[in-house]
Enzyme design. Sequence first.
Site, mmCIF file in Angstrom:
data_model
loop_
_atom_site.group_PDB
_atom_site.id
_atom_site.type_symbol
_atom_site.label_atom_id
_atom_site.label_comp_id
_atom_site.label_asym_id
_atom_site.label_seq_id
_atom_site.Cartn_x
_atom_site.Cartn_y
_atom_site.Cartn_z
ATOM 1 N N GLY D 149 1.226 -6.709 0.081
ATOM 2 C CA GLY D 149 2.346 -5.788 0.178
ATOM 3 C C GLY D 149 2.692 -5.193 -1.174
ATOM 4 N N CYS D 150 3.481 -4.137 -1.148
ATOM 5 C CA CYS D 150 3.823 -3.439 -2.389
ATOM 6 C C CYS D 150 4.760 -4.276 -3.255
ATOM 7 C CB CYS D 150 4.424 -2.074 -2.080
ATOM 8 S SG CYS D 150 5.789 -2.106 -0.899
ATOM 9 N N TYR D 151 5.837 -4.769 -2.648
ATOM 10 C CA TYR D 151 6.750 -5.610 -3.424
ATOM 11 C C TYR D 151 6.033 -6.850 -3.931
ATOM 12 C CZ TYR D 151 11.164 -3.269 -2.052
ATOM 13 O OH TYR D 151 12.209 -2.401 -1.890
ATOM 14 N N THR D 152 5.170 -7.403 -3.066
ATOM 15 C CA THR D 152 4.519 -8.663 -3.427
ATOM 16 C C THR D 152 3.534 -8.474 -4.580
ATOM 17 O OG1 THR D 152 3.190 -8.177 -1.485
ATOM 18 C CG2 THR D 152 4.753 -9.947 -1.302
#
Lengths: 346, 346, 346, 346
Positions: D149-152
Amino acid sequence: MIKAGIIGSTGYAGGELVRILTGHKDVEIKWFGSRSYIDKKYADVYRNMFQIVDAVCLDDNMEQLADQVDVIFTATPQGLCASLVNEEILSKVKIIDLSADFRIKDVKTYEKWYGIEHKSPQFIEEAVYGLCEVNREDIKGARLIANPGCYTTCSILTAYPLAKEGLIDMDTLIIDAKSGTSGAGRGAKVPNLYCEVNENMKAYGVATHRHTPEIEEQLGYASGKEVVINFTPHLVPMNRGILATEYAKLTKDVTWEEVKAVYDKYYANEKFVRVLEKDVYPETKWVEGSNYVDIGFKIDPRTNRIIMMGAIDNLVKGAAGQAVQNMNLIFGLPESEGLDLVPMFP
Amino acid sequence: MIKAGIIGSTGYAGGELVRILTGHKDVEIKWFGSRSYIDKKYADVYRNMFQIVDAVCLDDNMEQLADQVDVIFTATPQGLCASLVNEEILSKVKIIDLSADFRIKDVKTYEKWYGIEHKSPQFIEEAVYGLCEVNREDIKGARLIANPGCYTTCSILTAYPLAKEGLIDMDTLIIDAKSGTSGAGRGAKVPNLYCEVNENMKAYGVATHRHTPEIEEQLGYASGKEVVINFTPHLVPMNRGILATEYAKLTKDVTWEEVKAVYDKYYANEKFVRVLEKDVYPETKWVEGSNYVDIGFKIDPRTNRIIMMGAIDNLVKGAAGQAVQNMNLIFGLPESEGLDLVPMFP
Amino acid sequence: MIKAGIIGSTGYAGGELVRILTGHKDVEIKWFGSRSYIDKKYADVYRNMFQIVDAVCLDDNMEQLADQVDVIFTATPQGLCASLVNEEILSKVKIIDLSADFRIKDVKTYEKWYGIEHKSPQFIEEAVYGLCEVNREDIKGARLIANPGCYTTCSILTAYPLAKEGLIDMDTLIIDAKSGTSGAGRGAKVPNLYCEVNENMKAYGVATHRHTPEIEEQLGYASGKEVVINFTPHLVPMNRGILATEYAKLTKDVTWEEVKAVYDKYYANEKFVRVLEKDVYPETKWVEGSNYVDIGFKIDPRTNRIIMMGAIDNLVKGAAGQAVQNMNLIFGLPESEGLDLVPMFP
Amino acid sequence: MIKAGIIGSTGYAGGELVRILTGHKDVEIKWFGSRSYIDKKYADVYRNMFQIVDAVCLDDNMEQLADQVDVIFTATPQGLCASLVNEEILSKVKIIDLSADFRIKDVKTYEKWYGIEHKSPQFIEEAVYGLCEVNREDIKGARLIANPGCYTTCSILTAYPLAKEGLIDMDTLIIDAKSGTSGAGRGAKVPNLYCEVNENMKAYGVATHRHTPEIEEQLGYASGKEVVINFTPHLVPMNRGILATEYAKLTKDVTWEEVKAVYDKYYANEKFVRVLEKDVYPETKWVEGSNYVDIGFKIDPRTNRIIMMGAIDNLVKGAAGQAVQNMNLIFGLPESEGLDLVPMFP
């Protein structure tokens, strides 16, 4: 009619003071101070004021000003107010200082964080920290108000009831704050250019921002112990608004409703503080142009932390609006006079 | 106390009506109409109104509403007001329609540009075009107001005095207009998503936009001849504001001062029209949140054209503010009651 | 490997040159000129270039530079290139000047609109106006390229085929242009601050903008007669992009398809010009970061005018991209080498 | 030439895949999947691709697709990839899933946080978590990649070396993340409208965001113990970019240089990770359009915490760029092929 003078009326906070006081039925601005624009028409500096304000900018002469007005607002860089104020002036006029000069009781702390010598340490003790919801009674009799910073107003009010009631472990408090760009002022600097800020997000002043000791001092009073926190400001591509996201360990097992009750204990009668409903979190847009502080929170049982969020308009509750709120208290006017500003959306 | 009802109170124009009327000392909103949010708390739709508006949204029942209020604002899609209004309702209540239903006198023109059948053509004649600076006297006695469009208010007022005085060749008039995104409404459509509008600029409705015949009709009345123009709207990445840049050939040799005198003839006593000084051009930011129209112009001797520029806040003077101005006129209140909104900067 | 030097590498256009040339497989930048940041690491000025560009900024020494590189790009304020260039330099190196110094053939016109004396009028005749789609063959043999302005590139290419074919009445041509803020440069000035530009729209340089005579000269060549136009630039709250909306009377009765055929006659084989399909109008976002010019148009039978719209990225096709396109032509490289930049969305 | 198919090519991440793969010299896109736009020309959905992509959108038929391409990218809502994949497909083609379906090893955790049943739990074990800098060797042999994921991506890489080396107390880790709006996708929803996001800042998914368990799992592997954190995402008014501000107590007394050495141990040879110099903090703008992760940090001796900051472009390193990086690894291409994207500024 209260006669007001503004030193630094052409900065963003000064401009907001003009906007608010123009709509205040008991105040007349008599002095538009601005060292940068002396003799220039105010409405040529801020054209939104065309045909509304018909005055020219004057120099920052506090002595002369003290003879002509009832209250002086200083919306100026750090150090200026402290260098101008004296006993004679304070005997004639109320001063509401929007800079940091009188916010911090320990002059050494001030001098360390701001890197300048304090020119009037003798007035620090007398100055009242103008966070109206906390120090209302002291403000009423004050001659000299230290109007709180924008980040600090938001950060403190968001955590204050929980700090006061010992509900959070102050050693674990972390404040991650986000601010619109007007907080950086109207100075012409490359990092504040449109193209540098737009479509960009960054932290700055990490672990060194000057509002840190101010937050620590006030939350220290609230909690009754020395407070040392992490405070990280961020620059957001928007004009106005501060959002503070605050993290702390809970000291006991509580429900959302119990925490809400603690907030209500302090804020239920506060017109300008709105504690939001469950699972609603503040957005800066919902307070834009107004004097409100919106507060929401979430308890995370996985980590036993509470996440508190507060939002204000940095130029209103974070500067000019709170200054007017202080003025109202000092002069015995209804506290919200001139501040019935309905948030503008969108 | 005037009792007001709003049909369509949860669109952006409706929301702005609520914001303005909330601060209007002689009006009380009794009906927050919204077909999309029936039974939902208004402040849950617009959280800026939390603790300010304590009402739930109701259905759009104009019959019932007419018995309860003195004035109905319809901030609804085209066709709705025309389908609801009737003689009985008009005998009981004033209607200020923010849609286009009664703006155009020729029903065929309306039906051609809007592509819908007009359900109440019998009221078109009676309806007064609510451009206050132009039709003030007619508005005072009206039962049904056709509140002008946002682009049209800005476009017409910018050119009106020159059209009226025959100073510009109407056949050469070109209006290139730029609008903030709130003009597109609160409907959930891909082209209005943040990522589609932000960092983007485009024209739309080229040579076909529905505000065209409205501008042509009104400038036709002003100039005394049929007017056919080019009008090109553009979408700008900002929330509020319209800027209209208008080009026309001058019909005679005039100086800036002479043109200014013509503007002053019509606007010198108009509180909400500000004709700017020489070489100052309007910026949408200088009128944001207010009911002002700012106008500037430049004569180009090289081409013998005049470039006229006007700016408004599309939600205020272009919609809700003008609607309230109309209401004030109808009910005999001071025209600027509730509209002393100082433009917000930045 | 072509060795390139950039004078003015730390402005926005200079920075874009660095971005593009960094990805150009046949070019190596040998000289990062910047009077403002001499001896500072380039990547400290533009941190996007961290670990990509490992060079320090150097002074603007064109003599020295001419011995070290094959091509010099001057992305500098008006007057600088003209004051530095001389025959010896031109005998050693190709110069692509992104300023206006050699764009206008009539030195008096240049001096009038720019308000400065031209220091090298002897090279004006030789300089080739680097609008690649128009002057391709001349560019190939040039020593000195006058790289077109951003507004001009967009304005000219949008109208060029119609002007060339006599399809529009040049006396009626009006260009209403809108630009992102990077066009204003990286200078620290109050009007370019984030809070002044954001949520704002304005016209500027009305009837006096310096790109006017450049557009007039080039469209004059195309149409074979003297051209005098109205050109109005506007500042838009976005970083990049120019949209030009152009109005002119048609000289004969034509269909959309016939006009499209005229565009195709000139642009069908032009990689960087995209003439859009019917009823599709250009948006600046669709060309962002790329060297494309997107063109759309609409015929309005009501007024017999055609509305032409063009969009470019002002820093690419309007500055650095076109400069590289010129370089490719001069050095016999494929014209789109290093310019296969796919527009970035969103 | 590698043949690629994209399921979900008309979302923002899918569009970014198209942009990147269009410039990748060893890949040809054979299938532009889009359930919403079947039979529509891709360039009519994303007009930036006009004359670049000449294909129509096809249905999401993974069976058929598996016979035609070498790699399938699924840029689709949660659950879709898991419902389509099977052993036969995996035997024919590599799958790089940009959704969360195979990111979390514990299917119960997945089902709890995502609220849907997992349709292919049998492939979870096999799937490789495609964080290239951490799992490079495993990725090379993988058939099924769970693209992070992007945040991750941003959150994990910023803390990874310190978690791995035991330098931070994982129980104290708090991640306050800020994202541009493209992370919310291209769905037409009121909260994602321009006027709702612009000039606004808010937290969302507080203590409940689905990227939380993914971060916890990966940092758990790194630190060798179970990790439970606070992760708070915020929506920022910009198109692209994620900034993660991370707070943790240091487990020992270290200097900036010592921490830098720890980062260098893991990232010194990583092309796409740039650890910034002392007192320089990442800004999202400096990585825009590129595959970089920029990391900066500050030690606060007052609180014994370290503040780590990371920035990425959420659509590139946070989605499409990383997916291509994974593809390069799988097919034995140079890891940065097609990813030499110089960050665009401004």
